[in-house]
Design a protein around this motif. Sequence first.
Motif, PDB file in Angstrom:
ATOM      1  N   ILE A 137       0.824  -1.215   0.000  1.00 55.57           N
ATOM      2  CA  ILE A 137       0.000   0.000   0.000  1.00 55.57           C
ATOM      3  C   ILE A 137       0.853   1.257   0.000  1.00 55.57           C
ATOM      4  N   ILE A 138       1.922   1.249   0.789  1.00 54.32           N
ATOM      5  CA  ILE A 138       2.709   2.482   0.960  1.00 54.32           C
ATOM      6  C   ILE A 138       3.835   2.616  -0.063  1.00 54.32           C
ATOM      7  N   ARG A 139       3.943   1.697  -1.001  1.00 53.00           N
ATOM      8  CA  ARG A 139       5.038   1.734  -1.979  1.00 53.00           C
ATOM      9  C   ARG A 139       5.192   3.094  -2.668  1.00 53.00           C
ATOM     10  N   PRO A 140       4.104   3.789  -3.032  1.00 52.49           N
ATOM     11  CA  PRO A 140       4.272   5.089  -3.697  1.00 52.49           C
ATOM     12  C   PRO A 140       5.012   6.132  -2.859  1.00 52.49           C
ATOM     13  N   CYS A 141       5.083   5.924  -1.547  1.00 51.02           N
ATOM     14  CA  CYS A 141       5.765   6.885  -0.677  1.00 51.02           C
ATOM     15  C   CYS A 141       7.280   6.718  -0.667  1.00 51.02           C
ATOM     16  N   GLY A 142       7.768   5.628  -1.266  1.00 49.45           N
ATOM     17  CA  GLY A 142       9.199   5.378  -1.275  1.00 49.45           C
ATOM     18  C   GLY A 142       9.680   4.739   0.024  1.00 49.45           C
ATOM     19  N   LEU A 143      10.838   4.103  -0.049  1.00 52.59           N
ATOM     20  CA  LEU A 143      11.446   3.444   1.115  1.00 52.59           C
ATOM     21  C   LEU A 143      10.470   2.487   1.794  1.00 52.59           C
ATOM     22  N   SER A 144       9.620   1.841   0.979  1.00 53.45           N
ATOM     23  CA  SER A 144       8.543   1.022   1.547  1.00 53.45           C
ATOM     24  C   SER A 144       9.018  -0.176   2.366  1.00 53.45           C
ATOM     25  N   PRO A 145      10.124  -0.839   2.031  1.00 55.09           N
ATOM     26  CA  PRO A 145      10.551  -1.952   2.895  1.00 55.09           C
ATOM     27  C   PRO A 145      10.851  -1.495   4.321  1.00 55.09           C
ATOM     28  N   ARG A 146      11.574  -0.382   4.430  1.00 60.14           N
ATOM     29  CA  ARG A 146      11.959   0.118   5.747  1.00 60.14           C
ATOM     30  C   ARG A 146      10.757   0.710   6.493  1.00 60.14           C
ATOM     31  N   LYS A 147       9.956   1.490   5.787  1.00 61.69           N
ATOM     32  CA  LYS A 147       8.815   2.144   6.432  1.00 61.69           C
ATOM     33  C   LYS A 147       7.759   1.129   6.867  1.00 61.69           C
ATOM     34  N   SER A 148       7.502   0.119   6.056  1.00 64.81           N
ATOM     35  CA  SER A 148       6.476  -0.862   6.409  1.00 64.81           C
ATOM     36  C   SER A 148       6.880  -1.654   7.645  1.00 64.81           C
ATOM     37  N   LYS A 149       8.155  -2.013   7.734  1.00 62.18           N
ATOM     38  CA  LYS A 149       8.624  -2.734   8.927  1.00 62.18           C
ATOM     39  C   LYS A 149       8.561  -1.828  10.157  1.00 62.18           C
ATOM     40  N   ALA A 150       8.919  -0.562   9.985  1.00 63.22           N
ATOM     41  CA  ALA A 150       8.871   0.374  11.115  1.00 63.22           C
ATOM     42  C   ALA A 150       7.441   0.545  11.615  1.00 63.22           C
ATOM     43  N   ILE A 151       6.489   0.685  10.698  1.00 59.38           N
ATOM     44  CA  ILE A 151       5.085   0.841  11.093  1.00 59.38           C
ATOM     45  C   ILE A 151       4.603  -0.385  11.842  1.00 59.38           C
ATOM     46  N   SER A 152       4.955  -1.565  11.352  1.00 59.08           N
ATOM     47  CA  SER A 152       4.553  -2.802  12.013  1.00 59.08           C
ATOM     48  C   SER A 152       5.195  -2.924  13.400  1.00 59.08           C
ATOM     49  N   ASP A 153       6.498  -2.669  13.459  1.00 58.44           N
ATOM     50  CA  ASP A 153       7.224  -2.827  14.721  1.00 58.44           C
ATOM     51  C   ASP A 153       6.782  -1.803  15.763  1.00 58.44           C
ATOM     52  N   LEU A 154       6.624  -0.554  15.351  1.00 56.78           N
ATOM     53  CA  LEU A 154       6.237   0.465  16.340  1.00 56.78           C
ATOM     54  C   LEU A 154       4.813   0.224  16.846  1.00 56.78           C
ATOM     55  N   SER A 155       3.955  -0.325  15.984  1.00 59.43           N
ATOM     56  CA  SER A 155       2.592  -0.641  16.415  1.00 59.43           C
ATOM     57  C   SER A 155       2.607  -1.683  17.522  1.00 59.43           C
ATOM     58  N   GLN A 156       3.451  -2.694  17.369  1.00 56.51           N
ATOM     59  CA  GLN A 156       3.558  -3.723  18.398  1.00 56.51           C
ATOM     60  C   GLN A 156       4.141  -3.159  19.684  1.00 56.51           C
ATOM     61  N   ILE A 157       5.111  -2.258  19.571  1.00 53.20           N
ATOM     62  CA  ILE A 157       5.704  -1.638  20.757  1.00 53.20           C
ATOM     63  C   ILE A 157       4.663  -0.791  21.493  1.00 53.20           C
ATOM     64  N   LEU A 158       3.835  -0.068  20.744  1.00 60.40           N
ATOM     65  CA  LEU A 158       2.786   0.731  21.379  1.00 60.40           C
ATOM     66  C   LEU A 158       1.825  -0.160  22.161  1.00 60.40           C
ATOM     67  N   ILE A 159       1.548  -1.332  21.628  1.00 64.22           N
ATOM     68  CA  ILE A 159       0.675  -2.285  22.320  1.00 64.22           C
ATOM     69  C   ILE A 159       1.357  -2.833  23.577  1.00 64.22           C
ATOM     70  N   ASP A 160       2.598  -3.241  23.410  1.00 62.35           N
ATOM     71  CA  ASP A 160       3.316  -3.906  24.502  1.00 62.35           C
ATOM     72  C   ASP A 160       3.698  -2.951  25.635  1.00 62.35           C
ATOM     73  N   GLU A 161       4.039  -1.715  25.279  1.00 63.45           N
ATOM     74  CA  GLU A 161       4.612  -0.815  26.287  1.00 63.45           C
ATOM     75  C   GLU A 161       3.720   0.364  26.668  1.00 63.45           C
ATOM     76  N   TYR A 162       2.744   0.692  25.818  1.00 59.49           N
ATOM     77  CA  TYR A 162       1.969   1.914  26.063  1.00 59.49           C
ATOM     78  C   TYR A 162       0.451   1.710  25.958  1.00 59.49           C
ATOM     79  N   ASP A 163       0.006   0.463  26.111  1.00 61.05           N
ATOM     80  CA  ASP A 163      -1.423   0.151  26.060  1.00 61.05           C
ATOM     81  C   ASP A 163      -2.074   0.659  24.778  1.00 61.05           C
ATOM     82  N   GLY A 164      -1.318   0.642  23.693  1.00 61.75           N
ATOM     83  CA  GLY A 164      -1.861   1.027  22.399  1.00 61.75           C
ATOM     84  C   GLY A 164      -1.931   2.522  22.163  1.00 61.75           C
ATOM     85  N   GLU A 165      -1.399   3.313  23.099  1.00 64.96           N
ATOM     86  CA  GLU A 165      -1.439   4.765  22.960  1.00 64.96           C
ATOM     87  C   GLU A 165      -0.082   5.302  22.496  1.00 64.96           C
ATOM     88  N   VAL A 166      -0.102   6.425  21.790  1.00 65.53           N
ATOM     89  CA  VAL A 166       1.141   7.093  21.399  1.00 65.53           C
ATOM     90  C   VAL A 166       1.657   7.877  22.602  1.00 65.53           C
TER      91      VAL A 166
END
Length: 210
Positions: free
Chosen positions: A76-105
């Motif tokens: 989905i995000i390929r048009p934004c460029g750097l999609s391999p790195r950005k997609s992994k970051a979005i996935s990883d940070l989402s899990q961290i928000l769940i694990d460490e911050y109860d899903g909140e930023v």
Amino acid sequence: MSKKEKVQGIMSILDELYPTTPIPLDHKDPYTLLVAVLLSAQCTDERVNKVTPELFEMADNPYEMARQPVEDIKAIIRPCGLSPRKSKAISDLSQILIDEYDGEVPESFSALEALPGVGHKTASVVMSQAFGVPAFPVDTHIHRLAYRWGLSTGKNVVKTEADLKRLFPREHWNKLHLQIIFFGRQYCPARGHDPHQCPICSKYGRKSIF
């Protein structure tokens, strides 16, 4: 002309041209803003706003996003460029928000900057635009204009941010950084710029740019 007079003059012009400062990236909460800002690295806001509706339809919160295959995010995000790195970051940070911050930023510069794919500029945008904390995110527009206007040496964005924070009142930082971005796009582009026609450069620009 003193530096204080120059700063006041620039602020007056920006306030006249941009009395309101809508946030350029479409979002509905701190999480969707965080993801949109991450996607905007080396990509235009316009392109990000074309991509995020589909992305947020698939997942608009960390719980849903963490369940998505990284390959689906990347597609989905390929048009934004750097999609391999950005997609992994979005996935990883989402899990961290769940694990460490109860899903909140988290409302903390240090906590945000510790997230995958989130640097100081991204954290500053989220803190200012999502939480109203005074910050002065420096992008390429602001870095360029601060040098053209003689407000910073232009050595690096860290120096530019420090100089702007020193010169401008703290209570105006959040509005100013958006005003300068809008001004740079409309009146003070990187290429084809005529300082004689620029509302600010013509009055307050460095002599070297003429």
